[in-house]
Design a protein around this motif. Structure first.
Motif, PDB file in Angstrom:
ATOM      1  N   GLN A  62       0.828  -1.189   0.000  1.00 31.24           N
ATOM      2  CA  GLN A  62       0.000   0.000   0.000  1.00 31.24           C
ATOM      3  C   GLN A  62       0.874   1.254   0.000  1.00 31.24           C
ATOM      4  O   GLN A  62       1.969   1.272   0.548  1.00 31.24           O
ATOM      5  CB  GLN A  62      -0.935   0.014   1.211  1.00 31.24           C
ATOM      6  N   ARG A  63       0.381   2.283  -0.682  1.00 27.75           N
ATOM      7  CA  ARG A  63       0.977   3.615  -0.663  1.00 27.75           C
ATOM      8  C   ARG A  63       2.478   3.595  -0.965  1.00 27.75           C
ATOM      9  O   ARG A  63       3.279   4.239  -0.293  1.00 27.75           O
ATOM     10  CB  ARG A  63       0.703   4.296   0.687  1.00 27.75           C
ATOM     11  N   SER A  64       2.849   2.839  -1.988  1.00 27.26           N
ATOM     12  CA  SER A  64       4.250   2.736  -2.388  1.00 27.26           C
ATOM     13  C   SER A  64       4.330   2.587  -3.898  1.00 27.26           C
ATOM     14  O   SER A  64       3.350   2.216  -4.555  1.00 27.26           O
ATOM     15  CB  SER A  64       4.913   1.525  -1.718  1.00 27.26           C
ATOM     16  N   VAL A  65       5.499   2.858  -4.454  1.00 20.09           N
ATOM     17  CA  VAL A  65       5.705   2.627  -5.878  1.00 20.09           C
ATOM     18  C   VAL A  65       5.478   1.153  -6.191  1.00 20.09           C
ATOM     19  O   VAL A  65       4.900   0.798  -7.226  1.00 20.09           O
ATOM     20  CB  VAL A  65       7.118   3.072  -6.293  1.00 20.09           C
ATOM     21  N   THR A  66       5.924   0.282  -5.282  1.00 16.43           N
ATOM     22  CA  THR A  66       5.720  -1.155  -5.476  1.00 16.43           C
ATOM     23  C   THR A  66       4.242  -1.494  -5.594  1.00 16.43           C
ATOM     24  O   THR A  66       3.838  -2.288  -6.448  1.00 16.43           O
ATOM     25  CB  THR A  66       6.338  -1.936  -4.308  1.00 16.43           C
ATOM     26  N   ALA A  67       3.417  -0.892  -4.740  1.00 14.37           N
ATOM     27  CA  ALA A  67       1.982  -1.171  -4.765  1.00 14.37           C
ATOM     28  C   ALA A  67       1.364  -0.766  -6.098  1.00 14.37           C
ATOM     29  O   ALA A  67       0.635  -1.549  -6.725  1.00 14.37           O
ATOM     30  CB  ALA A  67       1.291  -0.442  -3.615  1.00 14.37           C
ATOM     31  N   PHE A  68       1.639   0.453  -6.547  1.00 13.16           N
ATOM     32  CA  PHE A  68       0.999   0.955  -7.759  1.00 13.16           C
ATOM     33  C   PHE A  68       1.561   0.291  -9.017  1.00 13.16           C
ATOM     34  O   PHE A  68       0.812  -0.072  -9.923  1.00 13.16           O
ATOM     35  CB  PHE A  68       1.129   2.468  -7.821  1.00 13.16           C
ATOM     36  N   ALA A  69       2.879   0.105  -9.059  1.00  9.54           N
ATOM     37  CA  ALA A  69       3.471  -0.598 -10.200  1.00  9.54           C
ATOM     38  C   ALA A  69       3.024  -2.055 -10.213  1.00  9.54           C
ATOM     39  O   ALA A  69       2.805  -2.638 -11.283  1.00  9.54           O
ATOM     40  CB  ALA A  69       4.993  -0.506 -10.139  1.00  9.54           C
ATOM     41  N   GLY A  70       2.875  -2.642  -9.019  1.00  8.20           N
ATOM     42  CA  GLY A  70       2.422  -4.027  -8.945  1.00  8.20           C
ATOM     43  C   GLY A  70       1.007  -4.200  -9.452  1.00  8.20           C
ATOM     44  O   GLY A  70       0.696  -5.169 -10.150  1.00  8.20           O
ATOM     45  N   TYR A  71       0.135  -3.254  -9.117  1.00  9.99           N
ATOM     46  CA  TYR A  71      -1.250  -3.315  -9.602  1.00  9.99           C
ATOM     47  C   TYR A  71      -1.270  -3.241 -11.130  1.00  9.99           C
ATOM     48  O   TYR A  71      -1.948  -4.029 -11.810  1.00  9.99           O
ATOM     49  CB  TYR A  71      -2.048  -2.156  -9.002  1.00  9.99           C
ATOM     50  N   LEU A  72      -0.498  -2.305 -11.666  1.00 11.46           N
ATOM     51  CA  LEU A  72      -0.452  -2.151 -13.118  1.00 11.46           C
ATOM     52  C   LEU A  72       0.236  -3.328 -13.796  1.00 11.46           C
ATOM     53  O   LEU A  72      -0.155  -3.738 -14.895  1.00 11.46           O
ATOM     54  CB  LEU A  72       0.266  -0.845 -13.477  1.00 11.46           C
ATOM     55  N   ASP A 130      11.124  -3.757  -2.425  1.00  8.13           N
ATOM     56  CA  ASP A 130      10.960  -2.391  -1.945  1.00  8.13           C
ATOM     57  C   ASP A 130      10.995  -1.468  -3.152  1.00  8.13           C
ATOM     58  O   ASP A 130      11.280  -1.901  -4.283  1.00  8.13           O
ATOM     59  CB  ASP A 130      12.021  -2.018  -0.904  1.00  8.13           C
ATOM     60  N   ASP A 131      10.725  -0.194  -2.935  1.00  4.46           N
ATOM     61  CA  ASP A 131      10.614   0.727  -4.064  1.00  4.46           C
ATOM     62  C   ASP A 131      11.921   0.871  -4.821  1.00  4.46           C
ATOM     63  O   ASP A 131      11.926   1.001  -6.056  1.00  4.46           O
ATOM     64  CB  ASP A 131      10.133   2.092  -3.573  1.00  4.46           C
ATOM     65  N   ASP A 132      13.052   0.872  -4.113  1.00  2.00           N
ATOM     66  CA  ASP A 132      14.342   0.980  -4.800  1.00  2.00           C
ATOM     67  C   ASP A 132      14.560  -0.211  -5.722  1.00  2.00           C
ATOM     68  O   ASP A 132      15.081  -0.058  -6.836  1.00  2.00           O
ATOM     69  CB  ASP A 132      15.480   1.072  -3.780  1.00  2.00           C
ATOM     70  N   ARG A 133      14.178  -1.395  -5.264  1.00  2.00           N
ATOM     71  CA  ARG A 133      14.320  -2.590  -6.100  1.00  2.00           C
ATOM     72  C   ARG A 133      13.436  -2.499  -7.336  1.00  2.00           C
ATOM     73  O   ARG A 133      13.855  -2.851  -8.445  1.00  2.00           O
ATOM     74  CB  ARG A 133      13.959  -3.831  -5.267  1.00  2.00           C
ATOM     75  N   VAL A 134      12.219  -2.016  -7.159  1.00  4.25           N
ATOM     76  CA  VAL A 134      11.316  -1.882  -8.308  1.00  4.25           C
ATOM     77  C   VAL A 134      11.864  -0.879  -9.302  1.00  4.25           C
ATOM     78  O   VAL A 134      11.848  -1.107 -10.527  1.00  4.25           O
ATOM     79  CB  VAL A 134       9.904  -1.477  -7.832  1.00  4.25           C
ATOM     80  N   ARG A 135      12.381   0.239  -8.809  1.00  3.66           N
ATOM     81  CA  ARG A 135      12.949   1.250  -9.711  1.00  3.66           C
ATOM     82  C   ARG A 135      14.176   0.710 -10.456  1.00  3.66           C
ATOM     83  O   ARG A 135      14.457   1.139 -11.582  1.00  3.66           O
ATOM     84  CB  ARG A 135      13.343   2.500  -8.926  1.00  3.66           C
ATOM     85  N   ALA A 136      14.898  -0.205  -9.821  1.00  4.76           N
ATOM     86  CA  ALA A 136      16.133  -0.714 -10.418  1.00  4.76           C
ATOM     87  C   ALA A 136      15.886  -1.837 -11.419  1.00  4.76           C
ATOM     88  O   ALA A 136      16.808  -2.224 -12.151  1.00  4.76           O
ATOM     89  CB  ALA A 136      17.070  -1.200  -9.317  1.00  4.76           C
ATOM     90  N   LEU A 137      14.673  -2.392 -11.439  1.00  2.00           N
ATOM     91  CA  LEU A 137      14.399  -3.463 -12.389  1.00  2.00           C
ATOM     92  C   LEU A 137      14.619  -2.962 -13.811  1.00  2.00           C
ATOM     93  O   LEU A 137      14.123  -1.908 -14.202  1.00  2.00           O
ATOM     94  CB  LEU A 137      12.962  -3.963 -12.235  1.00  2.00           C
ATOM     95  N   ALA A 138      15.355  -3.721 -14.577  1.00  2.00           N
ATOM     96  CA  ALA A 138      15.713  -3.288 -15.937  1.00  2.00           C
ATOM     97  C   ALA A 138      14.884  -4.043 -16.964  1.00  2.00           C
ATOM     98  O   ALA A 138      14.218  -5.028 -16.663  1.00  2.00           O
ATOM     99  CB  ALA A 138      17.207  -3.517 -16.173  1.00  2.00           C
ATOM    100  N   GLY A 139      14.966  -3.551 -18.191  1.00  2.00           N
ATOM    101  CA  GLY A 139      14.347  -4.251 -19.304  1.00  2.00           C
ATOM    102  C   GLY A 139      12.843  -4.190 -19.299  1.00  2.00           C
ATOM    103  O   GLY A 139      12.175  -5.229 -19.318  1.00  2.00           O
ATOM    104  N   ALA A 140      12.289  -2.992 -19.244  1.00  2.00           N
ATOM    105  CA  ALA A 140      10.839  -2.835 -19.212  1.00  2.00           C
ATOM    106  C   ALA A 140      10.192  -3.538 -20.401  1.00  2.00           C
ATOM    107  O   ALA A 140      10.426  -3.190 -21.552  1.00  2.00           O
ATOM    108  CB  ALA A 140      10.470  -1.359 -19.219  1.00  2.00           C
ATOM    109  N   GLY A 141       9.384  -4.535 -20.113  1.00  2.00           N
ATOM    110  CA  GLY A 141       8.646  -5.223 -21.160  1.00  2.00           C
ATOM    111  C   GLY A 141       9.431  -6.278 -21.895  1.00  2.00           C
ATOM    112  O   GLY A 141       8.871  -6.978 -22.749  1.00  2.00           O
TER     113      GLY A 141
END
Length: 519
Positions: A62-72, A130-141
């Motif tokens: 909840q209320r994190s980049v991980t939450a919103f990116a995860g939903y999408l 965590d949010d830093d890990r999500v931001r660091a994930l490479a290769g979008a798509g």
């Protein structure tokens, strides 16, 4: 605004407004392009870790980049999302995971403690990020197959309180969610430059408005810290909120805390309330805070996709319609949905149960056994309750809410069954009673709802052993909003002439117990 799924609505805005801010969270501004990139990268990570595309994703965040990116990310994969609340008991979240048969569980930092406390094996694949890990994930798509989502896919599954003690799963199809989102984007003029509040947890279906009405319109979701919601005026002012959406009790609580000063809110255009009756006193108080904002009262159960009715108040209080219970009307019903008010005799009436069908109606409960008695067809001979055999588009969902037409407007009069709303949360009293009965010392348990000072309170009664700290024990079984204010020990339950527990007698006894302290 194009697309037949929630993901397509978001992706269209990301293509059209890549540099606009989609999300403000924890002091960070995330553009549409960046949020889309994070979602695609997380979708790729889910597929890689799971070994394929999952059908069902639980989101313990909840209320994190991980939450919103995860939903999408789940939406991009065509997976149904089941949000979990990190603040709910582990046992409740585990039960939901089991009922939803989730394939993947994604947890952020707020949800991580529950992984070690019973949810670590709640799904075949568990991702703690965590949010830093999500931001660091490479290769979008990278490695993702083409998007093949469609309107008949399940967008999300939410669990409402169940009368048998087992939460009921409500699968909502993409077509229902998209119809709701499109209507509200247009109705409330949500577009670039608009800034939308986020007051609802993801387990509460009005959060679909927060996220996807915002993103379908190309607006900004301004995510508050928990403490900010205790001072809503500061949040409205400092975040320059243009669209506010909450339960009405926020007004009452803010008034009690003295956190609703006037003369400070100037950017707000729309104030929308849902989840419980909006009283005229609350509406008047809120208008004092934001006199230029249009107040709209909306209503709808989860099964009808967030909201299916709305009533917009005039800016001039002298033009507000009087109602029999001093609450703001909830309707009319959306003009693209069908409805009938069924009276006690099974025929259409001015007062009775509101029943609705149409594009926003869900497809039936996760357990089809829960469908029996919750739908009906209506014809020349009146209502015919659904007894099983397969739902069709002709079936109306029975809301269980009693309404009355007053001067052409729908006024909500209360529940027809043993279900209540407390601070906007829909609660089956039977689920609390079932939880209480799980304690070894409890023989029988009854919970009643009473209205005092305009707020609904839960009062519990139980027989068996007198159990010290029973409320504390119950807090580990059900969410906090389902824990009765008082639990009263009785030698025996009062019975009526039919030998059934007399709930009326228990409600009448509450006045005598008003000064009792928590058990």
């Amino acid at each position: 605004m194009t697309g037949t799924t929630l993901y397509e609505l978001f992706a269209a805005s990301a293509d059209r407004y890549p540099d606009a801010i989609a999300l403000e969270v924890e002091g960070d501004e995330v553009s549409y392009a960046d949020l889309h990139r994070h979602a695609l990268a997380l979708a790729g990570e889910i597929v890689a870790r799971h070994g394929g595309v999952p059908a069902r994703v639980a989101l313990l965040a909840q209320r994190s980049v991980t939450a919103f990116a995860g939903y999408l990310a789940a939406q991009r994969l065509g997976a149904a999302v089941t949000p979990l609340n990190p603040g709910y008991p582990v046992l409740r979240n585990r039960r939901v995971c089991d009922l939803a048969r989730v394939d993947v569980l994604v947890a952020d930092e707020s949800g991580a403690p529950q992984l070690a406390d019973g949810l670590g094996d709640a799904a075949p694949t568990v991702l703690a990020l965590d949010d830093d890990r999500v931001r660091a994930l490479a290769g979008a798509g990278v490695g993702l197959a083409g998007y093949h989502g469609g309107p008949d896919d399940v967008a999300y599954v939410l669990f409402t309180s169940g009368s048998t003690g087992r939460p009921k799963g409500v699968p909502v199809p993409q077509r229902a969610a998209v119809a709701y989102v499109r209507h509200n984007v247009d109705r409330f003029a949500v577009g670039p430059g608009a800034r939308v509040s986020h007051t609802f947890d993801l387990t509460f279906d009005p959060s679909v408005f927060d996220l996807f009405v915002t993103w379908a319109g190309g607006a900004t979701l301004a995510v508050p810290r928990r403490a900010e919601l205790l001072n809503p005026v500061d949040y409205l002012r400092d975040r320059r909120i243009t669209h506010w959406f909450s339960v009405p009790s926020v007004v009452s609580v803010g008034d009690e805390l003295g956190t609703l000063p006037t003369g400070q809110v100037t950017d707000l255009r729309y104030s929308i309330f849902i989840g419980e009756p909006l009283t005229y006193r609350q509406a008047e108080r809120w208008q004092e805070i934001a006199p230029g904002a249009v107040v709209t009262n909306v209503y709808g159960p989860t099964e009808l996709t967030v909201a299916c009715t709305e009533f917009r108040l005039d800016l001039d209080p002298l033009r507000w319609p009087a109602t029999s219970n001093d609450t703001v009307p909830i309707g009319p019903v959306y003009d693209f949905l069908d409805h009938v008010i069924v009276g006690a005799d099974g025929h259409a009436a001015q007062e009775g149960e509101l029943c609705v069908r149409g594009v926003q109606r869900f497809v039936g409960y996760l357990d089809s056994g829960d469908d029996v008695g919750r739908f009906l067809t209506y014809g020349p001979d009146g209502a015919e309750p659904y007894e099983g055999g397969g739902l069709t588009d002709e079936h109306y969902y029975r809301t269980g809410d009693r309404v009355r037409l007053e001067d052409g407007n729908l006024v909500h009069l209360g529940r027809l069954d043993n279900q209540v709303k407390v601070r906007g949360y829909r609660i089956e009293l039977g689920e609390i009673e079932a939880a209480l009965r799980r304690h070894d010392g409890v023989t029988q348990a009854v919970v009643v709802a009473v209205n005092r000072t305009g707020e609904t309170e839960l009062i519990g009664f139980y027989t068996g052993e007198e159990v010290p700290q029973l409320r504390r024990w119950l807090r580990r079984q059900v969410p906090l909003h389902m824990v009765p204010r008082v639990l009263n020990h009785l030698a025996a339950m009062p019975l009526n002439a039919n030998g059934k527990i007399d709930r009326g007698v228990l409600r009448d006894s509450v006045a005598e117990l008003a000064t009792a302290g928590p058990a």
